[in-house]
Design an enzyme around this catalytic site. Structure first.
Site, PDB file in Angstrom:
ATOM      1  N   LYS A  78       0.847  -1.199   0.000  1.00 46.83           N
ATOM      2  CA  LYS A  78       0.000   0.000   0.000  1.00 46.83           C
ATOM      3  C   LYS A  78       0.880   1.245   0.000  1.00 46.83           C
ATOM      4  O   LYS A  78       1.926   1.269   0.659  1.00 46.83           O
ATOM      5  CB  LYS A  78      -0.889  -0.041   1.258  1.00 46.83           C
ATOM      6  CG  LYS A  78      -1.918   1.076   1.378  1.00 46.83           C
ATOM      7  CD  LYS A  78      -2.822   0.820   2.589  1.00 46.83           C
ATOM      8  CE  LYS A  78      -3.857   1.894   2.805  1.00 46.83           C
ATOM      9  NZ  LYS A  78      -4.756   1.609   3.946  1.00 46.83           N
ATOM     10  N   SER A 153      -9.696   1.618   3.158  1.00 48.38           N
ATOM     11  CA  SER A 153      -8.822   2.405   2.312  1.00 48.38           C
ATOM     12  C   SER A 153      -7.782   1.589   1.543  1.00 48.38           C
ATOM     13  O   SER A 153      -7.185   2.101   0.598  1.00 48.38           O
ATOM     14  CB  SER A 153      -8.093   3.475   3.131  1.00 48.38           C
ATOM     15  OG  SER A 153      -7.245   2.878   4.091  1.00 48.38           O
ATOM     16  N   SER A 177      -9.667  -0.874   7.326  1.00 51.43           N
ATOM     17  CA  SER A 177      -9.142  -0.701   5.965  1.00 51.43           C
ATOM     18  C   SER A 177      -8.439  -1.894   5.356  1.00 51.43           C
ATOM     19  O   SER A 177      -8.137  -1.870   4.164  1.00 51.43           O
ATOM     20  CB  SER A 177      -8.190   0.492   5.917  1.00 51.43           C
ATOM     21  OG  SER A 177      -8.947   1.663   5.827  1.00 51.43           O
TER      22      SER A 177
HETATM   23  N1  GLN Z   1     -13.132   3.718   6.774  1.00 52.76           N
HETATM   24  C1  GLN Z   1     -12.469   4.159   7.968  1.00 52.76           C
HETATM   25  C2  GLN Z   1     -12.119   5.623   7.839  1.00 52.76           C
HETATM   26  O1  GLN Z   1     -12.500   6.197   6.885  1.00 52.76           O
HETATM   27  C3  GLN Z   1     -11.260   3.328   8.259  1.00 52.76           C
HETATM   28  C4  GLN Z   1     -10.053   3.698   7.488  1.00 52.76           C
HETATM   29  C5  GLN Z   1      -8.846   2.882   7.830  1.00 52.76           C
HETATM   30  O2  GLN Z   1      -8.935   1.827   8.460  1.00 52.76           O
HETATM   31  N2  GLN Z   1      -7.697   3.403   7.459  1.00 52.76           N
HETATM   32  O3  GLN Z   1     -11.487   6.207   8.662  1.00 52.76           O
END
Ligand code: GLN
Length: 488
Positions: A78, A153, A177
């Site tokens: 990532k 994400s 994420s």
């Molecule tokens: N969807 C969650 C957010 O928008 C989690 C994101 C993540 O785990 N980086 O913060």
């Protein structure tokens, strides 16, 4: 044979018995990238020449009987893990031209294990999002259905693994994420216990919640990748000095004698009936395999969205203060004076969702509001953690859905941040409590979209997740099912 469709452990076996080489595996991955990447858009950067150099070195090492446990395996990471060989953009214009001078500890560990890094994967800007639509450069699409989100994400990581554009990938999980995109793309994803995997060189979003973890084609691959990346790192002050189990050794243990809790609150309002059916069927299979199923309660689940969306933005507002246009990252041109340079650099460098989080977080931390918001949220966070402590006295692990719904069309919810925040309801608690969680494919909807089962366990009990995940996978026999991407 097309090597790219193999699992990591299958590819490893072919390397070990001399049937293939790292160069051949790497070429197969890049020809797959060439065939499907226009449709999937998982990578922000890849470098075939560099990967082939690494593959040649891996082959030479293996020929001498040397090299690490994953010697010659092509993996991708990532784009928020620092890499000195590739830019590290975090999906943001702010870091568009930033190449770190060092590698994240997990990237170093992959190198030590002999991995060939193919490139960097798309993500929501600074890991804020659930759909990958917040990426400044590319929006990956779900390999199972064109025009649908891959999740976020770590959407690029999940899409690349599901589309066979790498043998596995690293993602990060602050509130779901890794697990959510893994579930939506039909791959395995693990968020390890907080402190299990080093955060050094992971660009910070919310430091008390962030964890790096693998996304993989099956449970065994996930175990092998965890063995490579887990462990103590003195450069991360929250890293825990505890031996790393050989996770791949527990996969055959089965679930006989395990108590699996099913939390009532995770099967509530808003749960898609097809998701519920697939997950309940998976739980039945685990019962048939010898697990004892018990109903449990996590009564503070209803507060996790409110708590997370105060704590995560609060930490983000502080972590993202460093992007001021001075030391590195984007700087607006032609500004008049320091203040205007700050203002314009941050206004132009950050996207809307990141700005929204910085505003919420700064507000929650400001004098006069701190006690009412940040402090209160921290107190409720402790209650959420205590819910799990109580439940893990009654059972060894918890089974539930990962997300309330399957993937949806790109654009459907992009102007409704609140509905996106609510869709995180089943994954946020693990980060707030610091416990490990895993997403394992457990079926498909009638429209052919994957559904994952979430398994959660007590701190440092990843082994039980691998045990149950492997058992479920074996009974379902769906790990080998592949999406058809544009006829290839
Ligand atoms: N969807 C969650 C957010 O928008 C989690 C994101 C993540 O785990 N980086 O913060």
């Amino acid at each position: 044979m097309d090597f790219s469709s193999l699992t990591l452990h299958e590819a490893l076996r072919l390397l070990e018995d001399g049937t293939t080489t790292s160069v051949a595996l790497t070429q197969a991955v890049f020809s797959r990238i060439g065939a499907v990447e226009d449709r999937i858009k998982a990578y922000l950067a890849h470098n075939e020449e560099l990967a082939l150099q690494g593959a040649e070195q891996a082959d030479a090492l293996r020929a001498q009987g040397q090299g690490g446990p994953l010697c010659g395996i092509p993996l991708a990471v990532k784009d928020l893990l620092c890499t000195s060989d590739f830019p590290t953009t975090c999906g943001s214009r702010m870091l568009e031209r930033f190449t770190p001078p060092y590698n994240a500890t997990v990237v170093e560990k992959l190198h030590q294990a002999g991995v060939v890094i193919t490139g960097k994967l798309a993500m929501d800007e600074f890991a804020m999002g659930s759909t990958n639509e917040n990426c400044a450069f590319a929006v990956p699409e779900n390999p199972w259905k064109a025009g649908y989100i891959a999740g976020g994400s770590s959407g690029g990581s999940a899409a690349a693994v599901a589309a066979d554009e790498c043998f596995g990938a690293l993602g990060s999980d602050t509130g779901g994420s890794i697990r959510q995109p893994a579930s939506l793309c039909g791959v395995v994803g693990m968020k390890p216990t907080y402190g299990r995997v080093s955060r050094y060189g992971l660009v910070a979003f919310a430091s008390s919640l962030d964890q790096v973890g693998p996304l993989s084609k099956d449970v065994r691959d996930c175990a092998l990748m965890m063995e490579a990346i887990a462990g103590y790192d003195p450069r991360d002050s929250t890293s825990i000095n505890r031996p790393v189990p050989v996770y791949s050794q527990v996969l055959e243990r089965g679930v006989r004698g395990l108590r699996i809790g099913v939390p009532t609150e995770y099967f509530g309002q808003g749960l898609d009936p097809e998701v519920e059916t697939a997950v309940r069927r998976g739980i039945e299979l685990l019962e048939q395999a010898g697990a004892e199923i018990v109903e449990v309660s996590l009564p503070h689940t209803q507060y996790c969205v409110a708590v997370y969306y105060l704590i995560a933005p609060a930490e983000a507002s502080s972590n993202l203060a460093r992007y001021d246009g001075v030391r590195y990252g984007f700087r607006a041109a032609g500004t008049d004076g320091l203040q205007e340079m700050y203002n314009r650099s941050r206004s132009q460098g950050f996207g809307d969702e990141v700005k929204r989080r910085i505003l919420i977080g700064t507000y929650a931390l400001s004098a006069g509001y701190y006690d009412a918001y940040y402090k209160k949220a921290s107190q409720v966070r402790t209650l959420i953690k205590q819910d799990f402590e109580t439940v893990f006295r009654q059972c060894d692990l918890i089974a539930s859905p990962v997300t309330p719904t399957p993937a949806w069309p790109i654009g459907e919810k992009s102007d409704d941040p609140l509905s996106l925040y609510l869709s995180d309801i089943l994954t946020l608690s693990a980060n707030l409590a610091g416990i490990p969680g895993m997403s394992v494919p457990c079926g498909f909807t009638s429209a052919g979209l994957p559904v994952g089962m979430q398994l959660q366990a007590a701190h440092f009990n990843e082994e039980v997740l691998f045990q149950a995940g492997a058992s479920l996978e074996q009974q379902l026999g769906i790990a080998a099912k592949k999406p058809v991407i544009g006829g290839v």
